[in-house]
Design an enzyme around this catalytic site. Sequence first.
Site, short mmCIF file in Angstrom:
data_model
loop_
_atom_site.label_atom_id
_atom_site.label_comp_id
_atom_site.label_asym_id
_atom_site.label_seq_id
_atom_site.Cartn_x
_atom_site.Cartn_y
_atom_site.Cartn_z
N ASP A 136 -4.78 -6.30 6.65
CA ASP A 136 -3.40 -5.83 6.45
C ASP A 136 -3.37 -4.32 6.17
O ASP A 136 -2.36 -3.78 5.74
CB ASP A 136 -2.74 -6.59 5.29
CG ASP A 136 -3.54 -6.51 4.00
OD1 ASP A 136 -4.56 -5.79 3.96
OD2 ASP A 136 -3.13 -7.16 3.01
N HIS A 138 -5.32 -2.77 3.96
CA HIS A 138 -5.65 -2.36 2.59
C HIS A 138 -6.96 -1.59 2.56
O HIS A 138 -7.87 -1.83 3.35
CB HIS A 138 -5.65 -3.53 1.61
CG HIS A 138 -6.78 -4.50 1.71
ND1 HIS A 138 -6.63 -5.77 2.20
CD2 HIS A 138 -8.08 -4.40 1.36
CE1 HIS A 138 -7.78 -6.41 2.14
NE2 HIS A 138 -8.69 -5.60 1.64
C1 GLP Z 1 -12.34 -6.30 0.61
C2 GLP Z 1 -12.69 -4.98 -0.05
C3 GLP Z 1 -12.39 -3.81 0.85
C4 GLP Z 1 -12.98 -4.05 2.23
C5 GLP Z 1 -12.36 -5.29 2.82
C6 GLP Z 1 -12.82 -5.58 4.23
O1 GLP Z 1 -10.99 -6.58 0.51
N1 GLP Z 1 -11.98 -4.81 -1.29
O2 GLP Z 1 -12.93 -2.62 0.29
O3 GLP Z 1 -12.74 -2.94 3.07
O4 GLP Z 1 -12.74 -6.37 1.97
O5 GLP Z 1 -14.03 -6.25 4.22
P1 GLP Z 1 -14.91 -6.57 5.50
O6 GLP Z 1 -15.71 -5.34 5.75
O7 GLP Z 1 -15.78 -7.73 5.08
O8 GLP Z 1 -13.99 -6.91 6.60
#
Ligand code: GLP
Length: 250
Positions: A136, A138
């Site tokens: 989303d 974030h």
């Molecule tokens: C979590 C962390 C983020 C990270 C996101 C995506 O929400 N708080 O910092 O960027 O996961 O993770 P992934 O790299 O596993 O898609």
Amino acid sequence: MKLIAAKDYDEMSLIAARFFAAQVLLKPTSLFGFATGSTPIGLYKELIRKNADGKITFKYAHTVNLDEYYGMSRDKKQSYYSFMHENLFDHIDINPENTRLPDGMAEDPDAECAAYDKHIADLGGVDMQLLGIGHDGHIGFNEPADHFSTGTNCVTLTAMTIDANKRFFNSADEVPRKALTMGMREIMQAKKIIMVVSGKDKAQILYDSFCGPVTPQVPASILQLHPDFTLVADEDALSVMKAHCCKCCK
Ligand code: GLP
């Protein structure tokens, strides 16, 4: 914004690791802002390899992390504290006392957030911040909102984030509902920011973040305004940007 296109996850990890290796060579006392999630793991492996080969040392470096689940103790395997030790800190020559994550068990979360921001300021601010991105948009745990947050703060996770992160737990019910996260202001104050992104499932949010308007509804979009922001992404993650964006990636 600078864009580096990698052919796949491994190349993305190698390229991004070079930025962190160069930073610690140029300024051994750097304060690094690190991130969790599955995307940075390859980059961390590469830093571990370079450190073992004697090419870089983290002896004088400090680190802070973007975020931690609230209500989760450090010894739990899903804590970001455990993640960082398992994937990086236990395998490099950093002084563990120079590493810090928000304390997910803090009795007074507001006091912990204020102390965290003071810690970053006392160390002179983050020299190089690593980011991944959620589906989303974030960054850290700064979810879509009506405004960009200031200061490390306690946030409520969205259903989408809980769903994405349930793979690390036995079920979605076990995923904590809250987290402590560095605010957008603190992330934007980092001197340099490197974002790593891999996979088709992130292609649409990359397009929304970097080819659309800057809006707190897509938190990562604010990075368009950062003076030293580099996106290192693989072909799959860039597929929608390459097809539709007119700005930066053609
Ligand atoms: C979590 C962390 C983020 C990270 C996101 C995506 O929400 N708080 O910092 O960027 O996961 O993770 P992934 O790299 O596993 O898609």
